[in-house]
Design a protein around this motif. Sequence first.
Motif, PDB file in Angstrom:
ATOM      1  N   LYS A 118      19.817 -19.651 -22.831  1.00 55.50           N
ATOM      2  CA  LYS A 118      18.562 -20.132 -22.254  1.00 55.50           C
ATOM      3  C   LYS A 118      18.732 -21.498 -21.599  1.00 55.50           C
ATOM      4  CE  LYS A 118      15.663 -17.733 -25.667  1.00 55.50           C
ATOM      5  NZ  LYS A 118      14.583 -17.897 -26.675  1.00 55.50           N
ATOM      6  N   VAL A 119      17.734 -21.870 -20.786  1.00 55.28           N
ATOM      7  CA  VAL A 119      17.690 -23.196 -20.170  1.00 55.28           C
ATOM      8  C   VAL A 119      16.285 -23.765 -20.376  1.00 55.28           C
ATOM      9  CG1 VAL A 119      19.435 -22.662 -18.421  1.00 55.28           C
ATOM     10  CG2 VAL A 119      17.015 -22.258 -17.922  1.00 55.28           C
ATOM     11  N   PRO A 120      16.116 -25.091 -20.284  1.00 60.63           N
ATOM     12  CA  PRO A 120      14.798 -25.698 -20.506  1.00 60.63           C
ATOM     13  C   PRO A 120      13.728 -25.197 -19.525  1.00 60.63           C
ATOM     14  CG  PRO A 120      16.516 -27.365 -20.549  1.00 60.63           C
ATOM     15  CD  PRO A 120      17.159 -26.108 -20.051  1.00 60.63           C
ATOM     16  N   ASP A 121      12.526 -25.015 -20.055  1.00 63.74           N
ATOM     17  CA  ASP A 121      11.326 -24.723 -19.250  1.00 63.74           C
ATOM     18  C   ASP A 121      11.342 -23.389 -18.515  1.00 63.74           C
ATOM     19  OD1 ASP A 121      10.261 -27.267 -19.950  1.00 63.74           O
ATOM     20  OD2 ASP A 121      11.468 -28.191 -18.369  1.00 63.74           O
ATOM     21  N   VAL A 122      12.241 -22.489 -18.898  1.00 57.65           N
ATOM     22  CA  VAL A 122      12.274 -21.150 -18.293  1.00 57.65           C
ATOM     23  C   VAL A 122      12.142 -20.133 -19.428  1.00 57.65           C
ATOM     24  CG1 VAL A 122      13.583 -19.512 -16.889  1.00 57.65           C
ATOM     25  CG2 VAL A 122      13.740 -21.968 -16.415  1.00 57.65           C
ATOM     26  N   PRO A 123      11.129 -19.256 -19.383  1.00 52.46           N
ATOM     27  CA  PRO A 123      10.824 -18.373 -20.515  1.00 52.46           C
ATOM     28  C   PRO A 123      11.704 -17.134 -20.673  1.00 52.46           C
ATOM     29  CG  PRO A 123       9.260 -17.996 -18.749  1.00 52.46           C
ATOM     30  CD  PRO A 123      10.128 -19.141 -18.315  1.00 52.46           C
ATOM     31  N   ILE A 124      12.745 -16.992 -19.851  1.00 56.64           N
ATOM     32  CA  ILE A 124      13.624 -15.827 -20.001  1.00 56.64           C
ATOM     33  C   ILE A 124      15.049 -16.304 -20.287  1.00 56.64           C
ATOM     34  CG2 ILE A 124      12.231 -14.324 -18.548  1.00 56.64           C
ATOM     35  CD1 ILE A 124      15.267 -15.266 -16.892  1.00 56.64           C
ATOM     36  N   SER A 125      15.899 -15.380 -20.719  1.00 65.67           N
ATOM     37  CA  SER A 125      17.277 -15.736 -21.056  1.00 65.67           C
ATOM     38  C   SER A 125      18.258 -14.840 -20.310  1.00 65.67           C
ATOM     39  CB  SER A 125      17.502 -15.618 -22.568  1.00 65.67           C
ATOM     40  OG  SER A 125      17.222 -14.303 -23.004  1.00 65.67           O
ATOM     41  N   ILE A 126      19.530 -15.230 -20.347  1.00 68.22           N
ATOM     42  CA  ILE A 126      20.588 -14.414 -19.745  1.00 68.22           C
ATOM     43  C   ILE A 126      20.578 -13.037 -20.417  1.00 68.22           C
ATOM     44  CG2 ILE A 126      23.085 -14.146 -19.457  1.00 68.22           C
ATOM     45  CD1 ILE A 126      22.082 -16.382 -17.746  1.00 68.22           C
ATOM     46  N   GLY A 127      20.685 -11.987 -19.616  1.00 73.88           N
ATOM     47  CA  GLY A 127      20.690 -10.631 -20.171  1.00 73.88           C
ATOM     48  C   GLY A 127      19.354  -9.925 -20.044  1.00 73.88           C
ATOM     49  N   GLU A 128      18.306 -10.685 -19.722  1.00 75.48           N
ATOM     50  CA  GLU A 128      16.983 -10.073 -19.532  1.00 75.48           C
ATOM     51  C   GLU A 128      17.036  -9.128 -18.328  1.00 75.48           C
ATOM     52  OE1 GLU A 128      13.886  -8.737 -20.300  1.00 75.48           O
ATOM     53  OE2 GLU A 128      13.684 -10.687 -21.322  1.00 75.48           O
ATOM     54  N   THR A 129      16.297  -8.040 -18.400  1.00 79.20           N
ATOM     55  CA  THR A 129      16.278  -7.090 -17.285  1.00 79.20           C
ATOM     56  C   THR A 129      15.424  -7.626 -16.140  1.00 79.20           C
ATOM     57  OG1 THR A 129      14.331  -5.923 -18.122  1.00 79.20           O
ATOM     58  CG2 THR A 129      16.502  -5.146 -18.881  1.00 79.20           C
ATOM     59  N   LYS A 130      15.659  -7.071 -14.962  1.00 81.51           N
ATOM     60  CA  LYS A 130      14.885  -7.481 -13.787  1.00 81.51           C
ATOM     61  C   LYS A 130      13.405  -7.173 -14.005  1.00 81.51           C
ATOM     62  CE  LYS A 130      14.567  -6.760  -8.786  1.00 81.51           C
ATOM     63  NZ  LYS A 130      15.123  -6.016  -7.625  1.00 81.51           N
ATOM     64  N   ASN A 131      13.133  -6.011 -14.572  1.00 82.60           N
ATOM     65  CA  ASN A 131      11.740  -5.645 -14.855  1.00 82.60           C
ATOM     66  C   ASN A 131      11.124  -6.595 -15.870  1.00 82.60           C
ATOM     67  OD1 ASN A 131      11.780  -3.486 -13.086  1.00 82.60           O
ATOM     68  ND2 ASN A 131      12.375  -1.986 -14.662  1.00 82.60           N
ATOM     69  N   GLY A 132      11.960  -7.011 -16.837  1.00 85.53           N
ATOM     70  CA  GLY A 132      11.482  -7.953 -17.850  1.00 85.53           C
ATOM     71  C   GLY A 132      11.116  -9.293 -17.237  1.00 85.53           C
ATOM     72  N   VAL A 133      11.914  -9.727 -16.264  1.00 86.52           N
ATOM     73  CA  VAL A 133      11.637 -10.988 -15.574  1.00 86.52           C
ATOM     74  C   VAL A 133      10.293 -10.900 -14.854  1.00 86.52           C
ATOM     75  CG1 VAL A 133      12.383 -12.568 -13.748  1.00 86.52           C
ATOM     76  CG2 VAL A 133      14.080 -11.544 -15.274  1.00 86.52           C
ATOM     77  N   TYR A 134      10.069  -9.789 -14.146  1.00 86.13           N
ATOM     78  CA  TYR A 134       8.811  -9.593 -13.424  1.00 86.13           C
ATOM     79  C   TYR A 134       7.630  -9.585 -14.398  1.00 86.13           C
ATOM     80  CZ  TYR A 134      10.657  -8.595  -8.758  1.00 86.13           C
ATOM     81  OH  TYR A 134      11.232  -8.704  -7.512  1.00 86.13           O
ATOM     82  N   LYS A 135       7.842  -8.960 -15.551  1.00 87.95           N
ATOM     83  CA  LYS A 135       6.773  -8.848 -16.541  1.00 87.95           C
ATOM     84  C   LYS A 135       6.422 -10.210 -17.136  1.00 87.95           C
ATOM     85  CE  LYS A 135       5.494  -6.267 -20.713  1.00 87.95           C
ATOM     86  NZ  LYS A 135       5.932  -5.260 -21.719  1.00 87.95           N
ATOM     87  N   ILE A 136       7.447 -11.027 -17.401  1.00 89.25           N
ATOM     88  CA  ILE A 136       7.232 -12.338 -18.034  1.00 89.25           C
ATOM     89  C   ILE A 136       6.823 -13.404 -17.025  1.00 89.25           C
ATOM     90  CG2 ILE A 136       8.360 -14.210 -19.324  1.00 89.25           C
ATOM     91  CD1 ILE A 136      10.209 -12.006 -20.524  1.00 89.25           C
ATOM     92  N   MET A 137       7.459 -13.400 -15.857  1.00 90.93           N
ATOM     93  CA  MET A 137       7.255 -14.485 -14.893  1.00 90.93           C
ATOM     94  C   MET A 137       6.452 -14.074 -13.662  1.00 90.93           C
ATOM     95  SD  MET A 137      10.967 -16.430 -15.115  1.00 90.93           S
ATOM     96  CE  MET A 137      10.346 -17.864 -14.232  1.00 90.93           C
ATOM     97  N   GLY A 138       6.172 -12.784 -13.542  1.00 94.14           N
ATOM     98  CA  GLY A 138       5.395 -12.320 -12.398  1.00 94.14           C
ATOM     99  C   GLY A 138       6.258 -12.128 -11.160  1.00 94.14           C
ATOM    100  N   GLU A 139       5.588 -11.919 -10.043  1.00 97.60           N
ATOM    101  CA  GLU A 139       6.291 -11.732  -8.780  1.00 97.60           C
ATOM    102  C   GLU A 139       6.950 -13.042  -8.340  1.00 97.60           C
ATOM    103  OE1 GLU A 139       6.785  -9.183  -6.620  1.00 97.60           O
ATOM    104  OE2 GLU A 139       5.880  -7.728  -7.997  1.00 97.60           O
ATOM    105  N   PRO A 140       8.201 -12.986  -7.887  1.00 98.87           N
ATOM    106  CA  PRO A 140       8.863 -14.217  -7.418  1.00 98.87           C
ATOM    107  C   PRO A 140       8.238 -14.707  -6.117  1.00 98.87           C
ATOM    108  CG  PRO A 140      10.238 -12.310  -6.971  1.00 98.87           C
ATOM    109  CD  PRO A 140       9.093 -11.817  -7.807  1.00 98.87           C
ATOM    110  N   GLU A 141       8.361 -16.003  -5.884  1.00 98.80           N
ATOM    111  CA  GLU A 141       7.845 -16.584  -4.647  1.00 98.80           C
ATOM    112  C   GLU A 141       8.696 -16.174  -3.458  1.00 98.80           C
ATOM    113  OE1 GLU A 141       7.553 -20.785  -5.133  1.00 98.80           O
ATOM    114  OE2 GLU A 141       6.044 -20.665  -6.711  1.00 98.80           O
TER     115      GLU A 141
END
Length: 337
Positions: free
Chosen positions: A217-240
């Motif tokens: 993990k890194v500071p201030d980012v709610p996901i970690s290495i290994g997270e799925t792309k769908n998981g990223v979208y679910k947690i962080m929403g659509e990318p800018e």
Amino acid sequence: MNYIKSNKLFIGLLIAAVVALGFFAPTIYNYTKHSLKVHKIESEKKAFLIEIEKQAKEGKMINSPFKLGESSALIRKNWGKSDMFKEEDMNKEPTKMHPFFMDLFSDGLIPMKYRSRIYSKHDTKFEITHENKIKSITSVDKRLDKLKRNELTKYFGKPSIEGKDYVVYRVGDYQLLFNFWHDEEFFNTTRYTILRKDSKKQIAEIKEIAQLAKKGKVPDVPISIGETKNGVYKIMGEPEDTNIPGLTLRYKKASIEVDEKTKKVIDISPNAQFYQASFVTVKNTLGEPYKEEQKQKVTSPVISYRFGKYELTFFFFTESSSNPELSGIMLSEIESQ
């Protein structure tokens, strides 16, 4: 009879000694003269190092009356305006250029508020904080060239940080960073910088980054290495924004790299700026890196550490600073590189 023989032998030996002395006299004289010179040079070096250490314990630099933490207005009041880069200086022969020439050149490429205050006639450079306080002072005093790397260690003891062409020593509440020019054999000092010792806040910042890195993990980012792309979208929403293949997801908080085949996160680069920490802070806190790169003299270093299956890379602002501030980090999965 024996007495006469003894006298003749003595006189013969005496004559031989005088002849030998006359023959070797120039050599003996030159050796003695050389020894005296070496002794004199060593004494001068020691006196110079004593002065450097004495000033450093007070947070000061040789050839400068100013102290770390003082207002930059004091410099201008006493020394006037700082130097500016002049294009005509580029036509000078390299041997006639001032040691701060490249500092002035690289300073000219960045905004005024981030520039150093360089006074070539005093062989001194100041770096200033955002609060207009003196952050560090650098000297290129010509006497430094006589100091060898091993002589510094002999005087100051074991360095707290040691790189190919630099070392850092702790002196009281301050740190001395020495830079070298070398030809793979002789390491002559070219400049040195006085810095404050790392603050508790700076150290805590780097330790937190390292602890999170061990967990992917890194500071201030709610996901970690290994997270799925769908998981990223679910947690962080659509990318800018995304790159053309759609594998780099850019958010306000971070840029996230997704593996094309596995569709899992392999790199995270937070967008937060870590202004508190610096190059020296990172190395003091985490020790020697797994990898250190510096492709050009005017380019700040990039250093990487490994924690299990993760690699944590630190990036620093590209400037003429001897101790550049941390500009960003990137956490990667080693197995995917």
